[in-house]
Design an enzyme around this catalytic site. Structure first.
Site, PDB file in Angstrom:
ATOM      1  N   ASN A 222      38.069  39.255  54.492  1.00  0.00           N
ATOM      2  CA  ASN A 222      38.101  37.837  54.063  1.00  0.00           C
ATOM      3  C   ASN A 222      39.915  37.416  54.372  1.00  0.00           C
ATOM      4  O   ASN A 222      40.483  38.373  55.183  1.00  0.00           O
ATOM      5  CB  ASN A 222      38.059  37.779  52.588  1.00  0.00           C
ATOM      6  N   LYS A 299      27.549  50.348  68.793  1.00  0.00           N
ATOM      7  CA  LYS A 299      27.730  48.650  68.811  1.00  0.00           C
ATOM      8  C   LYS A 299      26.417  48.057  68.917  1.00  0.00           C
ATOM      9  O   LYS A 299      25.811  48.542  69.736  1.00  0.00           O
ATOM     10  CB  LYS A 299      28.526  48.626  69.999  1.00  0.00           C
ATOM     11  N   PRO A 316      30.522  48.202  44.672  1.00  0.00           N
ATOM     12  CA  PRO A 316      30.953  48.008  43.036  1.00  0.00           C
ATOM     13  C   PRO A 316      31.974  47.305  42.513  1.00  0.00           C
ATOM     14  O   PRO A 316      32.819  46.851  43.467  1.00  0.00           O
ATOM     15  CB  PRO A 316      31.519  49.703  43.130  1.00  0.00           C
ATOM     16  N   ASP A 317      32.053  46.713  41.498  1.00  0.00           N
ATOM     17  CA  ASP A 317      33.118  45.789  40.950  1.00  0.00           C
ATOM     18  C   ASP A 317      33.869  46.726  40.349  1.00  0.00           C
ATOM     19  O   ASP A 317      33.813  47.514  39.091  1.00  0.00           O
ATOM     20  CB  ASP A 317      32.438  45.177  39.952  1.00  0.00           C
ATOM     21  N   ILE A 318      35.219  47.061  41.157  1.00  0.00           N
ATOM     22  CA  ILE A 318      36.200  48.092  40.690  1.00  0.00           C
ATOM     23  C   ILE A 318      36.802  47.604  39.449  1.00  0.00           C
ATOM     24  O   ILE A 318      36.960  48.544  38.508  1.00  0.00           O
ATOM     25  CB  ILE A 318      37.137  48.217  41.863  1.00  0.00           C
ATOM     26  N   PHE A 335      42.511  39.444  38.910  1.00  0.00           N
ATOM     27  CA  PHE A 335      42.792  38.067  39.491  1.00  0.00           C
ATOM     28  C   PHE A 335      41.632  37.461  39.510  1.00  0.00           C
ATOM     29  O   PHE A 335      40.696  38.023  39.844  1.00  0.00           O
ATOM     30  CB  PHE A 335      43.448  38.208  40.777  1.00  0.00           C
ATOM     31  N   LYS A 349      35.390  35.098  33.579  1.00  0.00           N
ATOM     32  CA  LYS A 349      35.441  36.317  34.336  1.00  0.00           C
ATOM     33  C   LYS A 349      36.272  37.236  33.565  1.00  0.00           C
ATOM     34  O   LYS A 349      36.030  38.738  33.317  1.00  0.00           O
ATOM     35  CB  LYS A 349      36.259  36.091  35.804  1.00  0.00           C
ATOM     36  N   LYS A 353      34.419  40.984  32.874  1.00  0.00           N
ATOM     37  CA  LYS A 353      34.747  42.227  33.463  1.00  0.00           C
ATOM     38  C   LYS A 353      35.439  42.819  32.585  1.00  0.00           C
ATOM     39  O   LYS A 353      35.811  44.013  32.880  1.00  0.00           O
ATOM     40  CB  LYS A 353      35.638  41.560  34.707  1.00  0.00           C
TER      41      LYS A 353
HETATM   42  N1  CTP Z   1      37.215  42.914  41.931  1.00  0.00           N
HETATM   43  C1  CTP Z   1      36.822  44.397  41.975  1.00  0.00           C
HETATM   44  N2  CTP Z   1      35.767  44.391  42.828  1.00  0.00           N
HETATM   45  C2  CTP Z   1      35.077  43.841  43.314  1.00  0.00           C
HETATM   46  C3  CTP Z   1      35.132  42.475  43.246  1.00  0.00           C
HETATM   47  C4  CTP Z   1      36.279  41.867  42.479  1.00  0.00           C
HETATM   48  O1  CTP Z   1      37.752  44.886  41.416  1.00  0.00           O
HETATM   49  N3  CTP Z   1      34.111  44.496  43.984  1.00  0.00           N
HETATM   50  C5  CTP Z   1      38.307  42.295  41.207  1.00  0.00           C
HETATM   51  C6  CTP Z   1      39.359  41.727  41.975  1.00  0.00           C
HETATM   52  O2  CTP Z   1      40.580  42.518  42.487  1.00  0.00           O
HETATM   53  C7  CTP Z   1      39.730  40.571  41.117  1.00  0.00           C
HETATM   54  C8  CTP Z   1      38.791  40.265  40.181  1.00  0.00           C
HETATM   55  O3  CTP Z   1      37.864  41.236  40.332  1.00  0.00           O
HETATM   56  O4  CTP Z   1      40.834  41.236  40.190  1.00  0.00           O
HETATM   57  C9  CTP Z   1      38.011  38.962  40.642  1.00  0.00           C
HETATM   58  O5  CTP Z   1      37.636  38.953  41.793  1.00  0.00           O
HETATM   59  P1  CTP Z   1      36.999  37.667  42.507  1.00  0.00           P
HETATM   60  O6  CTP Z   1      36.589  37.838  43.948  1.00  0.00           O
HETATM   61  O7  CTP Z   1      37.573  36.413  42.100  1.00  0.00           O
HETATM   62  O8  CTP Z   1      35.598  37.770  41.592  1.00  0.00           O
HETATM   63  P2  CTP Z   1      34.143  38.037  41.670  1.00  0.00           P
HETATM   64  O9  CTP Z   1      33.620  39.012  40.869  1.00  0.00           O
HETATM   65  O10 CTP Z   1      33.999  38.534  43.149  1.00  0.00           O
HETATM   66  O11 CTP Z   1      33.378  36.774  41.287  1.00  0.00           O
HETATM   67  P3  CTP Z   1      32.740  35.631  42.396  1.00  0.00           P
HETATM   68  O12 CTP Z   1      33.380  35.972  43.847  1.00  0.00           O
HETATM   69  O13 CTP Z   1      31.691  35.184  42.025  1.00  0.00           O
HETATM   70  O14 CTP Z   1      33.882  34.525  42.054  1.00  0.00           O
END
Ligand code: CTP
Length: 406
Positions: A222, A299, A316-318, A335, A349, A353
């Site tokens: 990204n 590849k 995983p959502d860290i 963030f 959010k 979270k």
């Molecule tokens: N984050 C994380 N692990 C992930 C995705 C997000 O720790 N797998 C954390 C980011 O570091 C940030 C926050 O979650 O602090 C929000 O990230 P964002 O990309 O805006 O949220 P998403 O959960 O991906 O929500 P969406 O893309 O649906 O808006």
């Protein structure tokens, strides 16, 4: 082996602190050779620097004898590190533009060695858009630009712009030599207080993008540059915190006093975060890839075959994991990068979270990769909207808020 510093002393009242820096370097076994600009000579004399460094001091590009004995190209390359202290607004502007109109700027353009700049100037000059641009350019060119200290200035004003204390510059020099960012304690600022506010606290910061491999040569990524997370990590370290920065792939120098752990994928980031615990606070600035692909071992070839389909699974959502963990830091900050209904999404959010605060920003413009950020701080107490600020300033303000909260 003895390390060698080429110290460029610019023209500012803080030039007197360069004398102390030379003394500290010599005490630490570092050899110092000095270049004094024309401006610098109004504040200290070549004789002072020569006596302290026990080396010849160079002042002009046009000295035939100097040039015959030691050409300026050689002078720019025989050191292990080039240090500019004080780095004036003018000197940094010339460095950013690649101007070489005197000995100092010519050496800076000709060098192939790492460069560390310790700025010192009036607060308005430091905050001026031109200086912000120049500092950002220098950092993206790989120059390590230290944050100036905040405090009363020689000109009577108050704010950031004071030369970091010589001990802090020495710590930054040593961290460059060690190659590895050390968990150095950040130095105190001129006021003797700001650098103490987070002393003894361990703060975890994530920053940058993640790279999720598709095959050995391709990946999903990204637009995150890592700048905001690095600015926050640097600002926390400047307040005395021990900072662990878990970073995705970015082209940024490690802020002084910060211990950096490099990772590529979200899974690696999750592991590094778990290993860095316990922490008093966590600031999750990374733009973590939400999905990963099943990476092919070889590849993927395009011959004849239809375009491959990517089979994605969720990462995983860290942040959410950390907020629910038994080792949860006392303060967890996330963030939220949004492109619409910024505050509404960020508020949801925060709840979802389990974060204490969410720093929300609208990334529909040029925020990702850009210099400035317009953020809203969402806490249990409501929403606070900050004006558009350089990312460094957002970092400093957030660090102060964290210090208040801890
Ligand atoms: N984050 C994380 N692990 C992930 C995705 C997000 O720790 N797998 C954390 C980011 O570091 C940030 C926050 O979650 O602090 C929000 O990230 P964002 O990309 O805006 O949220 P998403 O959960 O991906 O929500 P969406 O893309 O649906 O808006």
């Amino acid at each position: 082996m003895t390390k060698r510093v080429l110290l460029i002393v610019g023209g500012g009242i803080a030039a007197y602190k360069a004398c102390e820096l030379i003394r500290l370097c010599r005490k630490a076994g570092i050899e110092v050779k000095c270049v004094l600009t024309a401006g610098g000579q109004h504040f200290v004399t070549p004789m002072t620097l020569a006596a302290l460094s026990e080396n010849q001091v160079y002042t002009t590009l046009w000295d035939l004898k100097d040039e015959a004995e030691m050409g300026h190209i050689q002078l720019s390359r025989e050191a292990d590190l080039v240090v500019v202290a004080p780095a004036t607004a003018d000197l940094m502007a010339k460095m950013a533009a690649g101007i070489a109109d005197d000995l100092a700027t010519t050496l800076l353009l000709a060098t192939d060695k790492p460069v560390l700049a310790a700025p010192a100037m009036n607060v308005r000059m430091w905050q001026h858009a031109a200086t912000r641009r120049n500092v950002a350019t220098l950092r993206s060119d790989g120059v390590t630009v230290l944050e100036p200290d905040e405090g009363p200035m020689a000109c009577g004003e108050y704010g950031p712009g004071r030369l970091p204390e010589p001990e802090a510059i020495l710590a930054a020099i040593q961290s460059q030599f060690s190659g590895q960012p050390e968990l150095v304690e950040s130095p105190s600022t001129g006021s003797g207080q700001a650098g103490e506010r987070l002393r003894g606290k361990h703060i975890l910061v994530t920053a940058g993008p993640t790279h999720e491999p598709i095959d050995p040569v391709r990946y999903i990524a990204n637009r995150s540059s890592g700048r905001q997370g690095y600015a926050i990590a640097g600002a926390l370290a400047a307040l005395g915190a021990k900072v662990t920065l878990v970073s995705g792939p970015v082209a940024l120098p490690t802020p002084p006093g910060v211990a950096r752990v490099d990772i590529e994928t979200a899974q690696e980031m999750a592991n590094a975060v778990a290993q860095a615990l316990p922490a008093d606070a966590a600031v999750m600035v990374a733009a973590v890839g939400d999905w990963r692909a099943e990476a092919a071992d070889q590849k993927i070839k395009k011959e004849g075959a239809a375009p491959p389909r990517l089979d994605l699974s969720e990462n995983p959502d860290i942040l959410a994991m950390l907020a629910k963990s038994p080792h949860r830091p006392g303060l967890v900050i996330g963030f939220a990068a949004e492109t619409e209904r910024v505050i509404e999404h960020a508020t949801a959010k925060r709840e979802r979270k389990g974060a204490d605060w969410i720093v929300a920003n609208d990334v529909s413009g040029d925020v990702m990769g850009g210099e400035a950020n317009t953020v809203h701080l969402v806490t249990s107490g409501g929403v606070e909207s900050w004006e558009k600020l350089p990312k460094d300033e957002v970092g400093r303000r957030l660090a102060e808020r964290i210090a208040d909260a801890l």
